[in-house]
Scaffold this motif. Structure first.
Motif, PDB file in Angstrom:
ATOM      1  N   GLU A 290      -9.610 -24.952   8.666  1.00  0.00           N
ATOM      2  CA  GLU A 290     -10.196 -24.050  10.097  1.00  0.00           C
ATOM      3  C   GLU A 290     -10.148 -22.799  10.301  1.00  0.00           C
ATOM      4  O   GLU A 290      -8.472 -22.166  10.671  1.00  0.00           O
ATOM      5  N   ILE A 291     -10.778 -22.019  10.342  1.00  0.00           N
ATOM      6  CA  ILE A 291      -9.938 -20.181  10.321  1.00  0.00           C
ATOM      7  C   ILE A 291     -11.524 -20.060  10.688  1.00  0.00           C
ATOM      8  O   ILE A 291     -12.821 -20.260  10.158  1.00  0.00           O
ATOM      9  N   THR A 292     -11.715 -18.694  11.201  1.00  0.00           N
ATOM     10  CA  THR A 292     -12.501 -18.074  11.628  1.00  0.00           C
ATOM     11  C   THR A 292     -13.105 -16.546  10.428  1.00  0.00           C
ATOM     12  O   THR A 292     -12.254 -16.290   9.437  1.00  0.00           O
ATOM     13  N   PRO A 293     -14.245 -16.214  10.536  1.00  0.00           N
ATOM     14  CA  PRO A 293     -14.758 -15.730   9.131  1.00  0.00           C
ATOM     15  C   PRO A 293     -13.573 -13.658   9.239  1.00  0.00           C
ATOM     16  O   PRO A 293     -13.721 -13.866   8.267  1.00  0.00           O
ATOM     17  N   PHE A 294     -13.200 -13.948  10.999  1.00  0.00           N
ATOM     18  CA  PHE A 294     -13.040 -12.508  10.896  1.00  0.00           C
ATOM     19  C   PHE A 294     -11.225 -12.416   9.752  1.00  0.00           C
ATOM     20  O   PHE A 294     -10.860 -11.413   9.127  1.00  0.00           O
ATOM     21  N   ARG A 295     -10.666 -13.867  10.536  1.00  0.00           N
ATOM     22  CA  ARG A 295      -9.319 -13.892  10.393  1.00  0.00           C
ATOM     23  C   ARG A 295      -8.936 -14.733   8.642  1.00  0.00           C
ATOM     24  O   ARG A 295      -8.340 -13.949   7.791  1.00  0.00           O
ATOM     25  N   LEU A 296     -10.734 -14.997   8.428  1.00  0.00           N
ATOM     26  CA  LEU A 296     -10.092 -14.916   6.842  1.00  0.00           C
ATOM     27  C   LEU A 296     -10.643 -13.485   5.706  1.00  0.00           C
ATOM     28  O   LEU A 296     -10.423 -13.633   5.013  1.00  0.00           O
ATOM     29  N   MET A 297     -11.304 -12.478   6.100  1.00  0.00           N
ATOM     30  CA  MET A 297     -11.633 -11.297   6.145  1.00  0.00           C
ATOM     31  C   MET A 297     -10.293 -10.761   5.987  1.00  0.00           C
ATOM     32  O   MET A 297      -9.736 -10.448   4.514  1.00  0.00           O
ATOM     33  N   GLU A 298      -9.356 -11.034   6.754  1.00  0.00           N
ATOM     34  CA  GLU A 298      -8.577 -10.129   6.942  1.00  0.00           C
ATOM     35  C   GLU A 298      -7.551 -10.247   5.654  1.00  0.00           C
ATOM     36  O   GLU A 298      -6.467  -9.749   5.365  1.00  0.00           O
ATOM     37  N   ALA A 299      -7.424 -11.884   6.026  1.00  0.00           N
ATOM     38  CA  ALA A 299      -6.246 -13.304   4.890  1.00  0.00           C
ATOM     39  C   ALA A 299      -6.528 -12.305   3.559  1.00  0.00           C
ATOM     40  O   ALA A 299      -5.704 -11.868   2.870  1.00  0.00           O
ATOM     41  N   LEU A 300      -8.263 -12.820   3.608  1.00  0.00           N
ATOM     42  CA  LEU A 300      -8.569 -12.210   2.155  1.00  0.00           C
ATOM     43  C   LEU A 300      -7.970 -10.769   1.330  1.00  0.00           C
ATOM     44  O   LEU A 300      -7.325 -10.398   0.448  1.00  0.00           O
ATOM     45  N   ASN A 301      -8.138  -9.672   2.054  1.00  0.00           N
ATOM     46  CA  ASN A 301      -7.825  -8.526   2.111  1.00  0.00           C
ATOM     47  C   ASN A 301      -6.985  -8.217   1.996  1.00  0.00           C
ATOM     48  O   ASN A 301      -6.256  -7.290   0.871  1.00  0.00           O
TER      49      ASN A 301
ATOM     50  N   VAL B 207     -10.708 -13.508  -6.585  1.00  0.00           N
ATOM     51  CA  VAL B 207     -10.544 -13.384  -4.742  1.00  0.00           C
ATOM     52  C   VAL B 207     -10.761 -15.502  -4.787  1.00  0.00           C
ATOM     53  O   VAL B 207      -9.940 -15.479  -3.812  1.00  0.00           O
ATOM     54  N   GLU B 208     -10.760 -16.315  -5.950  1.00  0.00           N
ATOM     55  CA  GLU B 208     -10.291 -17.491  -5.561  1.00  0.00           C
ATOM     56  C   GLU B 208      -8.763 -17.817  -5.720  1.00  0.00           C
ATOM     57  O   GLU B 208      -8.696 -18.711  -4.846  1.00  0.00           O
ATOM     58  N   GLU B 209      -7.968 -17.353  -5.818  1.00  0.00           N
ATOM     59  CA  GLU B 209      -6.096 -17.362  -5.985  1.00  0.00           C
ATOM     60  C   GLU B 209      -5.829 -16.616  -4.901  1.00  0.00           C
ATOM     61  O   GLU B 209      -5.101 -17.128  -4.045  1.00  0.00           O
ATOM     62  N   ALA B 210      -6.750 -16.065  -4.002  1.00  0.00           N
ATOM     63  CA  ALA B 210      -6.258 -15.546  -2.938  1.00  0.00           C
ATOM     64  C   ALA B 210      -7.251 -16.164  -1.907  1.00  0.00           C
ATOM     65  O   ALA B 210      -6.070 -16.621  -1.007  1.00  0.00           O
ATOM     66  N   VAL B 211      -7.817 -16.666  -1.682  1.00  0.00           N
ATOM     67  CA  VAL B 211      -8.008 -17.964  -0.429  1.00  0.00           C
ATOM     68  C   VAL B 211      -7.160 -19.460  -1.013  1.00  0.00           C
ATOM     69  O   VAL B 211      -6.963 -19.782  -0.120  1.00  0.00           O
ATOM     70  N   THR B 212      -6.396 -19.068  -2.198  1.00  0.00           N
ATOM     71  CA  THR B 212      -6.084 -20.559  -3.171  1.00  0.00           C
ATOM     72  C   THR B 212      -4.154 -20.348  -1.748  1.00  0.00           C
ATOM     73  O   THR B 212      -4.206 -21.299  -1.004  1.00  0.00           O
TER      74      THR B 212
ATOM     75  N   ILE C 132      -3.684 -18.576   0.816  1.00  0.00           N
ATOM     76  CA  ILE C 132      -3.915 -18.213   2.403  1.00  0.00           C
ATOM     77  C   ILE C 132      -4.394 -20.264   3.172  1.00  0.00           C
ATOM     78  O   ILE C 132      -3.552 -20.666   4.265  1.00  0.00           O
ATOM     79  N   THR C 133      -5.558 -20.892   1.881  1.00  0.00           N
ATOM     80  CA  THR C 133      -5.752 -21.912   2.233  1.00  0.00           C
ATOM     81  C   THR C 133      -4.783 -23.482   1.774  1.00  0.00           C
ATOM     82  O   THR C 133      -5.143 -24.669   2.345  1.00  0.00           O
ATOM     83  N   GLY C 134      -4.258 -22.252   0.797  1.00  0.00           N
ATOM     84  CA  GLY C 134      -3.823 -23.947   0.427  1.00  0.00           C
ATOM     85  C   GLY C 134      -4.435 -24.795  -0.629  1.00  0.00           C
ATOM     86  O   GLY C 134      -5.052 -26.071  -1.457  1.00  0.00           O
TER      87      GLY C 134
END
Lengths: 248, 248
Positions: B69-80, B31-36, B38-40
């Motif tokens: 800045e990202i909406t929860p929905f976009r964060l969820m979609e990008a993480l998946n 999950v942390e690698e996916a966060v990185t 997406i957001t850097g």
């Protein structure tokens, strides 16, 4: 010769389906090869239903006739030992009369189809359910499903490769239930046409997302034309649950 | 900075557990690698519970703090999108106050343990349940389980590697139910010790097969000694179900 009824559970993911195929592994081949290794006999194993590639079974009745004297319990244990590590398990075995036939004696077949209705991908049930991202209205699906129950010509919901003599079947039950994001469709009939459950589920998904009305299920049915089919659902979510026999 | 609460489902089979490890893949790292990506940003992801290797989660609460800045929905979609094809899915996301902490704000945790009580091996749920061949008496298990409910010193049911300050926990619920050959154990508490659920289930299996009486559970508990533990159940059958927070 002794005839044994077997109850078989399997994960359809690695198989081309129940029936023996030239081009890949089948559940039938796995069980028949285990029988041969145990008894030295080459015996056909007949199942109640011939599931497609990727379709699973919770309690598939089958039968096999053997010359070797063996108790049902020992046969079941030996089959499970030889089936490892393939995801096929014999969960029941008993001696049946010589005229008991897993396919031809069968009075009813029960299937379940699982849809996980969410945007997120599947994790542990990947290959064991249909992930459907757009919201499904299960009440509309239930209304559509009710229109298929009864005795009908199911040509629309029948694969082009179906070998049945007649497209007429009596659908005893087609229920749709939703619990959380799981939509479950249960279908019961004496017998089904090839791809019938997946084809009915595929069209019900169109009703669920509002692209079809419940009435469109009747139009599709009455068209008696494969071209009227909206969608064939993937095999992943389909489980052969169980079957009924005289005297059960 | 915005704090996001995430709800995460995962299949524990390919992972060394939730927590980052040097010697193998973890859900936290995935999950942390996916966060990185997406957001850097390099951000820690905290979970409600730190499941062991091979333990699964249906709805694990977690949180992460991001500058982007990202909406929860976009964060969820990008993480998946970035988690694919790993069996980890973000099934919910929302913005929470800066003092909301997945671990420290948590008021209750709920686990489920699935035993398939049959001789036949598992097929599609291999790694997702504990196959237990000898017959289990679920009523005896329930009687044994009832003896652990309440506030106790759970030293007997605690891993030698447990890092908790105190072995005292309040077990709110430990239910045992049987449907067909599936025995399900549900456990709820504000928090659990390391290996506590698996250790309780392991001992309950001894009660279920009659090697222990229900009273032996009390003796094991009162021993306050890891050596009094009968058996630690395998991780396969354990699912982190959900957790409770203030205002839920």
């Amino acid at each position: 010769m002794t005839r044994f009824a077997l109850t078989i559970e399997y994960d359809g993911r690695p198989f081309m389906g129940w029936q023996r195929q030239d081009h890949g592994p089948s559940v039938q081949q796995a069980v028949e090869e285990a029988v041969t290794r145990i008894t030295g006999e080459t015996a056909l194993v007949y199942a109640s239903g011939r599931t497609d590639a990727g379709v699973h079974a919770r309690a598939m009745p089958a039968h096999v006739e053997l010359a070797r004297e063996i108790t049902p319990f020992r046969l079941m244990e030996a089959l499970n030992a030889h089936l490892r590590p393939q995801p096929v398990a014999v969960i029941g075995a008993r001696v049946v009369p010589d005229d008991w036939h897993a396919r031809f004696s069968c009075l009813g077949r029960h299937y379940e189809y699982r849809i996980v209705n969410r945007r997120a991908p599947l994790t542990w049930d990947k290959g064991l359910a249909w992930q459907f991202a757009r919201p499904l209205d299960a009440d509309a699906m239930a209304a559509g499903a009710a229109r298929l129950v009864g005795r009908h010509d199911f040509t629309t919901f029948r694969s082009a490769h179906c070998q049945a003599d007649s497209p007429v079947r009596t659908l005893d039950r087609l229920d749709v239930d939703r619990i959380g994001d799981i939509v479950t469709i249960r279908a019961s009939a004496r017998s089904f046409l090839h791809h019938q459950v997946r084809s009915m589920v595929g069209c019900l998904s169109l009703v669920g997302e509002g692209r079809w009305s419940p009435e469109d299920m009747t139009d599709a049915l009455e068209a008696r034309d494969r071209a009227a089919l909206g969608l064939n659902a993937p095999p992943d979510g389909l489980f052969f649950l169980s079957a009924d026999y005289p005297g059960d």
